[in-house]
Scaffold this active site. Structure first.
Site, PDB file in Angstrom:
ATOM      1  N   CYS A 277       2.726  11.765  11.784  1.00  0.00           N
ATOM      2  CA  CYS A 277       3.052  12.924  12.609  1.00  0.00           C
ATOM      3  C   CYS A 277       1.929  13.243  13.569  1.00  0.00           C
ATOM      4  O   CYS A 277       1.348  14.312  13.544  1.00  0.00           O
ATOM      5  CB  CYS A 277       3.387  14.126  11.741  1.00  0.00           C
TER       6      CYS A 277
ATOM      7  N   ASN B 226       0.803  -1.222   0.000  1.00  0.00           N
ATOM      8  CA  ASN B 226       0.000   0.000   0.000  1.00  0.00           C
ATOM      9  C   ASN B 226       0.838   1.275   0.000  1.00  0.00           C
ATOM     10  O   ASN B 226       0.420   2.291  -0.530  1.00  0.00           O
ATOM     11  CB  ASN B 226      -0.934  -0.007   1.214  1.00  0.00           C
TER      12      ASN B 226
ATOM     13  N   HIS C 247     -13.666  -0.191  -1.612  1.00  0.00           N
ATOM     14  CA  HIS C 247     -13.340   1.244  -1.698  1.00  0.00           C
ATOM     15  C   HIS C 247     -11.950   1.536  -2.241  1.00  0.00           C
ATOM     16  O   HIS C 247     -11.596   2.693  -2.417  1.00  0.00           O
ATOM     17  CB  HIS C 247     -13.541   1.918  -0.339  1.00  0.00           C
TER      18      HIS C 247
ATOM     19  N   GLN D 172      -4.638  -3.795  -2.629  1.00  0.00           N
ATOM     20  CA  GLN D 172      -4.152  -2.746  -3.529  1.00  0.00           C
ATOM     21  C   GLN D 172      -4.075  -3.201  -4.985  1.00  0.00           C
ATOM     22  O   GLN D 172      -3.953  -2.372  -5.882  1.00  0.00           O
ATOM     23  CB  GLN D 172      -2.768  -2.251  -3.085  1.00  0.00           C
TER      24      GLN D 172
ATOM     25  N   THR E 200     -26.229 -10.443   8.020  1.00  0.00           N
ATOM     26  CA  THR E 200     -27.055 -10.080   6.874  1.00  0.00           C
ATOM     27  C   THR E 200     -26.197  -9.423   5.803  1.00  0.00           C
ATOM     28  O   THR E 200     -25.396  -8.536   6.118  1.00  0.00           O
ATOM     29  CB  THR E 200     -28.168  -9.109   7.326  1.00  0.00           C
TER      30      THR E 200
END
Lengths: 404, 138
Positions: free
Chosen positions: A328, A154, A204, A182, A243
């Site tokens: 960060c 990734n 996604h 990926q 479901t």
């Protein structure tokens, strides 16, 4: 007009393709049935849609539709695959082999199993981000039940030698699981040709919806079984109760169909933009591409800019949505463990940017990104004492730093 | 991370970026931090030897937005101050002025240390005794 900020973080998530949305919409309202309802037309309609999605997915990765288990996403699929295999095959052995550059969903799952008695080998990677096949083979034992190596990384997009890895696993009687999150939808993935026994992937990451993913579980040669991680109604051949997310599944199916049809054209266009971005940014002195440039996803590049600091750089490229090599979130920045695994020093690992392009990225956006990054890096270097020392030929290692 | 407007302003329009001639006797240079820690700050002062007033200050910083803003602000504050006044600058004043978030207080400490290191360098060059070690924050 160019709309800012520009989204170049498609390895984190992609926008939904409008064609996918269109396919999904009726399944929220009109065809809202429960796919497990066997007694009426609403249920049948939902089930039919789910079956159709299974076929769309199966066509993309060359499997049987029955080999697809729907989950909430790749993290769940990774958990189900690794924990499910570990529990199912405990009698055969307790050894798992994975790599240090895997996604946390794999690494943390392995760590969890270690507490339960699993023995896990974490293979290192070379400077290119690739595992060593000889090391993999040397690590195999009669107790090895699973080899878990991601298809493509990734952060750096590096593609592992999947066919060679699966052949080694097979030779020693172990199952081969790959986190395909990926790669599926981006490059050709063929579970038969690649010798994959289990594979996770997610909607996604390929212009589909969030909250839907799948696990491919091989049914023949060998027949693979996983112990369910959730108890309930025995959905998905008993492997994953709950479901079914029908609109999500319809969306994942459509996303897979579009990926199959558009892949060649998309790849060509995206890779050309990525290469141009990379070529231009590498004209900055002391900038380096992280990971193999040969075995790599077409839409990803990860570049370190020496002598600038990661968070300062992220602030400087505020018009770009990219990801940085450092997390960060605290005073002491944690450099990416993936970049560290390639052997990068902390400062170089901090000062890297990951660019993830997509089907929707435009040439105009890339032009802007090139100018914006160049400007930020140049400005920060003019402000950097380390850059000045470098330009004066001072060896930074010769300086006694007052560590804080 | 949400930064204050002042941090963003100093980051975007840093004051007094540059380099003074460190070989000059009336220039003091302080270099603090380490590349592995993600911050290196270099602060320089030029002192008028008759009045002991800081006539110029420059910085170069490798670091996050807060580190850049802290050093930029420090150079602004240094100019026009006497060396003794400069020594009295406390990191918490920088924290307050820039509204630094707690995890970034370190950047203000670095700036204070850089000021003290620059003054020390100036003192040593001019035959004055070294200050007692800047308070340890490590």
């Amino acid at each position: 007009m160019l709309k800012l900020p520009i989204y170049l973080d498609n390895n984190a998530t992609t926008p939904l393709d409008p064609r996918v949305l269109e396919a999904m919409l009726p399944y929220f309202t009109e065809h809202f049935g429960n796919a497990a309802s066997r007694n009426h037309a609403f249920g049948w309609q939902a089930e039919e849609a789910v079956d159709y999605a299974r076929e769309q997915i199966a066509q993309l990765i060359n499997c049987d539709p029955k080999e697809i288990i729907f989950t909430s996403g790749a993290t769940e699929s990774d958990n189900l695959a690794i924990k499910g295999v570990y529990e199912m095959y405990a009698q055969k052995g307790n050894h798992i082999i994975t790599a240090t550059t895997e996604h946390k969903a794999v690494l943390d799952t392995c760590k969890h199993l270690e507490k339960l008695g699993a023995r896990v080998t974490y293979l290192p990677v070379n400077a290119e981000g690739l595992i060593d096949l000889a090391e993999l083979e040397a690590a195999m034992t009669p107790q090895t039940i699973l080899v878990s190596i991601m298809y493509a990384n990734n952060e750096i997009g590096v593609i592992q030698p999947i066919r060679e890895i699966s052949a080694i696993a097979k030779k020693y009687g172990a199952l081969f699981f790959t986190d395909g999150t990926q790669s599926v939808g981006k490059i050709p993935v063929d579970v038969i040709a690649d010798g994959i026994d289990l594979m996770s992937f997610s909607g996604h990451k390929m212009y589909g919806p969030k909250g839907i993913g799948a696990l491919y579980v091989r049914r023949k040669n060998p027949r693979v079984k996983v112990t369910a991680q959730m108890d309930g109604g025995g959905h998905e051949r008993g492997m994953r109760s709950g479901t079914l997310n029908v609109p999500g599944i319809v969306g994942l199916g459509k996303a897979c169909e579009l990926a199959r049809l558009d892949m060649d054209a998309d790849t060509q266009r995206i890779a050309a933009m990525r290469d141009r971005l990379e070529r231009e940014l590498l004209t900055l002195e002391e900038s380096y591409v992280n990971g193999s440039r040969e075995h790599r996803l077409p839409h990803t590049t990860n570049i370190s800019f020496k002598y600038v600091e990661g968070e300062g750089l992220m602030m400087g490229v505020k018009d770009l949505a990219v990801s940085s090599g450092s997390a960060c979130t605290s005073a002491s920045l944690e450099p990416s463990y993936v970049l560290k695994a390639l052997g990068l020093s902390d400062d170089l690992a901090h000062s890297s940017l990951r660019f993830g392009l997509s089907r929707f990225t435009t040439d105009e956006q890339i032009d802007y990104a090139i100018g914006h990054v160049k400007e930020a890096v140049t400005k920060l270097r003019e402000m950097s004492p380390l850059w000045e020392m470098f330009k004066e030929g001072i060896d930074l290692n010769s300086i006694e730093w007052a560590e804080h | 991370m949400a930064y204050s407007d002042k941090v963003i302003d100093h980051y975007s329009n840093p004051r007094n970026v540059g380099t003074l001639d460190k070989s000059k006797k009336n220039v003091g240079t302080g270099l603090v931090g380490a590349p592995e820690c993600g911050d290196v700050m270099r602060l320089q002062i030029e002192v008028d030897e008759t009045t002991n007033i800081i006539t110029d200050a420059k910085f170069k910083t490798f670091g996050c937005g807060s580190a850049i803003a802290s050093s930029s602000l420090a150079t602004e504050w240094l100019k026009g101050k006497s060396v003794d006044e400069a020594l009295a600058i406390d990191n918490m004043e920088i924290v307050e002025e820039l509204a630094l978030p707690p995890v970034k207080i370190h950047c203000s400490v670095l700036a204070e240390d850089a000021i003290k290191a620059a003054i020390n360098d100036f003192r040593v060059k001019n035959g004055l005794p070294e200050l007692e070690a800047a308070k340890s924050h490590h």
